[in-house]
Write an enzyme that holds these catalytic residues in place. Structure first.
Site, mmCIF file in Angstrom:
data_model
loop_
_atom_site.group_PDB
_atom_site.id
_atom_site.type_symbol
_atom_site.label_atom_id
_atom_site.label_comp_id
_atom_site.label_asym_id
_atom_site.label_seq_id
_atom_site.Cartn_x
_atom_site.Cartn_y
_atom_site.Cartn_z
ATOM 1 N N GLU A 277 0.845 -1.213 0.000
ATOM 2 C CA GLU A 277 0.000 0.000 0.000
ATOM 3 C C GLU A 277 0.869 1.246 0.000
ATOM 4 O O GLU A 277 0.590 2.221 0.697
ATOM 5 C CB GLU A 277 -0.929 -0.012 1.227
ATOM 6 C CG GLU A 277 -1.798 -1.250 1.306
ATOM 7 C CD GLU A 277 -2.781 -1.250 2.479
ATOM 8 O OE1 GLU A 277 -2.990 -0.190 3.099
ATOM 9 O OE2 GLU A 277 -3.340 -2.328 2.766
ATOM 10 N N ASP A 279 2.597 4.610 -0.184
ATOM 11 C CA ASP A 279 2.449 6.035 -0.484
ATOM 12 C C ASP A 279 3.393 6.785 0.451
ATOM 13 O O ASP A 279 3.656 6.334 1.555
ATOM 14 C CB ASP A 279 0.995 6.539 -0.396
ATOM 15 C CG ASP A 279 0.274 6.195 0.890
ATOM 16 O OD1 ASP A 279 0.921 5.824 1.883
ATOM 17 O OD2 ASP A 279 -0.973 6.321 0.910
HETATM 18 C C1 XIL Z 1 -8.303 2.885 3.253
HETATM 19 C C2 XIL Z 1 -8.938 3.388 1.973
HETATM 20 O O1 XIL Z 1 -7.911 3.907 1.147
HETATM 21 C C3 XIL Z 1 -9.948 4.459 2.274
HETATM 22 O O2 XIL Z 1 -10.673 4.801 1.094
HETATM 23 C C4 XIL Z 1 -10.936 3.965 3.331
HETATM 24 O O3 XIL Z 1 -11.786 5.039 3.704
HETATM 25 C C5 XIL Z 1 -10.195 3.472 4.555
HETATM 26 O O4 XIL Z 1 -9.289 2.461 4.176
HETATM 27 N N1 XIL Z 1 -4.671 0.148 5.552
HETATM 28 C C6 XIL Z 1 -5.397 -0.702 4.753
HETATM 29 C C7 XIL Z 1 -6.292 -0.146 3.725
HETATM 30 O O5 XIL Z 1 -5.208 -1.929 4.843
HETATM 31 O O6 XIL Z 1 -7.417 -0.963 3.532
HETATM 32 C C8 XIL Z 1 -6.730 1.260 4.059
HETATM 33 O O7 XIL Z 1 -7.481 1.775 2.968
HETATM 34 C C9 XIL Z 1 -5.523 2.106 4.358
HETATM 35 C C10 XIL Z 1 -4.773 1.580 5.543
#
Ligand code: XIL
Length: 451
Positions: A277, A279
């Protein structure tokens, strides 16, 4: 190429044809090997990652944006893996108990698979984004509802998901190294392994991952606690194949200098690692480049997923943490990532080398990639720690094993899972895999068993 430069004036026609043919031959060979920094460098993130040992470069996708053509243009051009940003979470898939809503998830899977992108399922069991009915449950009722969700969802998507985040974010931040308190944790400490076992049973070909954030810094108590859980699972035969590091380098935590040590240490337990994930606040090129180089330096780091395409798509859009700006233009960090991918592995191998410590009484199977042709490739596998053994190898469909040597193979019903038993011809066996249109996937070892 202009018309003029493609001509070879003065050369007889037949010789010209022969030259063209041999150039095609060279190109075919070049397509099968990695030429770091060569003129043939890939021009998109996914293609470039695929050239680096069959890795992927993916993104989180918000399914409603598949109607936005600016969005899908970048998605389809750049990425070869997707994760549903929200559409495969528990509240999305089972809004009422027993009523499943697979529509959006199916749409993403269809979009991805019809374009050769791999899909990460996210996530089967999590304390967050639970539907109201589940939030209100506890004890055995909740445990059974959780296991039923895992089974139903993994069965629905059976054969279509390359990796499942089976359990997400089960550990506490800070120095305790403890599990996070949640309704699921209160059903008993074994809820995580129960979820993994149910997922394996429902979809035996999916790779099963534990996924978390703030497990990037090797010295953090949370990282160490997750490491010990994975080690314990491997030792006891709980079916876990991979660890996902979310790597949200925003807000609370920055890219740590020991990230590569974290990746290679998890890998040395015998699991793959994924950056799931990514960023980074303000998208600094250096940090993005370091993350890519760290992944390339660890052979079990299978790929990187960024958490959105354009800054305007980000869950932290005020931090502009992604590779494309709100207009879909490539940012400096994009170029840093592509250049790092194209220039190959600067670390030159795993700092903490696999192979890994075998489980007590177990054996270790190590893959050595072999020759690659346009339509197929060879793989050999060497077993250590036993002289009679059986090794389970998993192939990604539509790839298919077409020949084997130096072992006795048997197959499961899908034809994707091969169990190879020793046949007295030594500790190395091999096989040929037909790509059937997927040139990036590579075989995985699921297990090595003595006897
Ligand atoms: C986030 C999404 O990006 C948002 O749109 C939602 O409101 C909340 O969840 N960890 C994770 C992801 O495993 O599923 C999360 O995604 C970000 C943090």
């Amino acid at each position: 190429m202009t018309k003029d430069s493609s001509r070879a004036p003065g050369r007889p026609r037949r010789l010209r044809a022969a030259l063209v043919l041999s150039a095609v031959g060279l190109l075919a060979v070049a397509g099968a090997v990695v030429l770091p920094g060569s003129a043939s460098a890939a021009t998109t993130l996914g293609a470039s990652a695929a050239e680096q040992g069959g890795r992927y470069f993916g993104t989180a996708v918000a399914v409603n944006k598949l109607n936005d053509s600016a969005y899908t243009t970048i998605l389809n051009r750049e990425f070869n893996q997707v994760t549903a940003e929200n559409e495969m979470k528990i509240d999305a898939l089972q809004p009422q108990q027993g009523q499943f809503n697979f529509g959006n998830g199916d749409r993403l899977v269809q979009h991805a698979r019809s374009r050769g992108m791999q899909v990460r399922g996210h996530t089967l069991a999590w304390h967050s984004q639970q539907p109201g009915w589940m939030q209100n449950m506890s004890g055995t009722t909740l445990r059974n509802a959780m296991l039923n969700h895992v089974t139903q969802v993994a069965t629905h998507y059976r054969g279509q998901i390359a990796w499942w985040d089976v359990v997400n974010e089960a550990f506490q931040d800070g120095s305790s190294g403890a599990r996070r308190d949640s309704n699921l944790q209160r059903t008993g400490n074994d809820w995580i392994e129960a979820a993994f076992r149910a997922a394996r049973q429902a979809d035996p070909n999916a790779q099963l991952c534990y996924n978390d954030y703030n497990i990037d810094n090797w010295t953090d108590a949370k990282t160490q606690a997750v490491y010990r859980m994975v080690q314990d699972f491997k030792n006891r035969g709980v079916p876990i194949d991979c660890v996902g590091l979310q790597s949200h380098f925003t807000g609370g935590s920055n890219y740590p200098g020991n990230y590569r040590t974290t990746l290679s240490s998890f890998a040395a337990l015998g699991v793959d690692v994924h950056i799931t994930e990514l960023d980074i606040r303000n998208a600094p090129s250096d940090a993005y480049r370091n993350v890519v180089n760290d992944c390339l330096a660890v052979s079990r780091c299978k790929g990187i997923t960024v958490w959105g395409i354009r800054d305007s798509d980000s869950w932290r859009s005020n931090e502009s943490p992604l590779l494309f700006d709100g207009n879909g233009n490539k940012k400096a960090a994009y170029n840093a990532v592509l250049t790092a991918l194209n220039s190959g592995n600067p670390g030159g191998g795993d700092p903490t080398p696999a192979p890994t410590t075998p489980a007590p009484g177990g054996c270790t199977a190590t893959i050595t990639p072999g020759q690659v042709w346009g339509d197929r490739y060879n793989t050999s596998v060497t077993v250590s720690g036993a002289s009679t053994w059986s090794v389970v190898v998993v192939i990604t469909a539509p790839q298919r094993i077409s020949a084997t040597w130096s072992g006795n193979p048997t197959w499961d019903g899908s034809g994707n899972v091969m169990t190879m038993r020793s046949n007295g011809s030594g500790n190395t066996f091999g096989f040929t895999t037909m790509m059937n249109g997927n040139s990036s996937a590579r075989p995985q070892i699921r297990s090595c068993t003595v006897g």
